[in-house]
Scaffold this active site. Sequence first.
Site, PDB file in Angstrom:
ATOM      1  N   ASP A  45       0.755  -1.229  -0.089  1.00 52.82           N
ATOM      2  CA  ASP A  45      -0.279   0.115   0.043  1.00 52.82           C
ATOM      3  C   ASP A  45       0.750   1.289   0.019  1.00 52.82           C
ATOM      4  OD1 ASP A  45      -2.257  -1.566   0.257  1.00 52.82           O
ATOM      5  OD2 ASP A  45      -2.855  -1.125   2.247  1.00 52.82           O
ATOM      6  N   ASP A  63     -14.035  -6.575  -3.368  1.00 53.13           N
ATOM      7  CA  ASP A  63     -14.038  -6.342  -1.981  1.00 53.13           C
ATOM      8  C   ASP A  63     -15.548  -7.102  -1.616  1.00 53.13           C
ATOM      9  OD1 ASP A  63     -11.570  -5.316  -1.831  1.00 53.13           O
ATOM     10  OD2 ASP A  63     -12.479  -3.389  -1.488  1.00 53.13           O
TER      11      ASP A  63
END
Lengths: 195, 252
Positions: free
Chosen positions: B11, B130
């Site tokens: 990330d 997701d």
Amino acid sequence: MIAIVDYGMGNLRSVENALHRLGAEYCLTRNPQEILRADRVLLPGVGHAAQAVANLRESGLAELIPNLRRPVLGICVGLQLLCRHSEEGDCEGLGVFDTFVKRFPDSPEAKVPHMGWNSIGNLDGKLFRGMKGGSFVYYVHSFYPALCPDTIATTRHGDSLFSAALKYENFYATQFHPEKSGEVGEQILQNFLTL
Amino acid sequence: MLTKRIIPCLDVKEGRTVKGIHFENLTDVGDPVTLGQHYAREGADELVYLDISATQQGRNTFTQLVERIADGIHIPFTVGGGISSLADASRLLDAGADKVSINSAAVARPELIGEIAQRYGSQFVVVAIDAKQRPDGEWFITTHGGTRFTERELFAWAHEAQERGAGEILLTSMNHDGTRLGYPIPLFARLTAELRIPVIASGGAGCAAHLVEVLTAGGADAALAASIFHYGETTIAAVKRALAAQGVSVRI
């Protein structure tokens, strides 16, 4: 000087970066004079084979490339367009390699596109100098070059054993991406630069 | 034989690597290129860089970072985060990305999958999903870090993404993400059986055995993990040795 042939087929940056890491001098070009002058010619390519052949013909390079006498390395679609014919868009290639490009059959065990790391075997010749069979290289493709007398390496995907690399006279080509294949790929590119 | 892939996920916020549990409590874990090179040396098969910058300046920094990554890393890498148009995808391709991962923008406008796939090929498009299990047991797509349910059922959406031209599906279970308790194996077994395209499993890895499980019993083609690598709970080499011991084809 290495000429990377820029004929509008996808991203050439990763090939440039790989040559940069090897400390090689290169230029991106579609200029016939520059390509003729180069010590080595790289023919990369990502995308549709029929489009790649059409782009080459439009740029006038389709006649020039098969007549080059210096070492040429085709990568991925750059390999496929040097074959006799591709099922992708049912197109005639430049016919340097005496083989045909076919589509992988859909199968749950062998997904298409064939994407990821696979091993190469039956290695033959200077392009693989210093390497062992079973080395892993990176692939992204749905069409493959069939086995033929020009085959200098093989890979299996599901039931399909195909040409991982080809050689005919001064023409070399890999279906995999040496520029994305870690240290193994760097070795292959280095071997090509020092043929 | 095609190997199973191990993919560390990095990330990136404002040009620096971070990782947070459930996307909160972010902790800085270093320079993205250096960390990526470290993982490549350790045997990572690919890398995923996810831009979680909230600002336009952060996005610009990320594009420059992608150029540095492309120059410094000799294995394939995917970039994701905030890609909402063909122009975004083009910019990242030009910067040197091998694939883009699109998530909420594809949910909002599914045509985007086909637009990118037609222009650059399916191999360039990863659709990240997701998903979260509702109390009734059904899996649905969520947005905003798993906090909002959409009307889309997981399997229907995954099939739609495939038909529209996705080259891979990256599925994260928001019930498992950050828990370190392992991946939902039956979920992955069903999805990998139903789809033609590769499935990357994400969210929930706490140890090497979890990655082994999702790549064997779960049938996933690749496993993505972040914290367990970033915090040194296990190494890529250890995961690959465990897979090889199970007879799974891996690149060692």
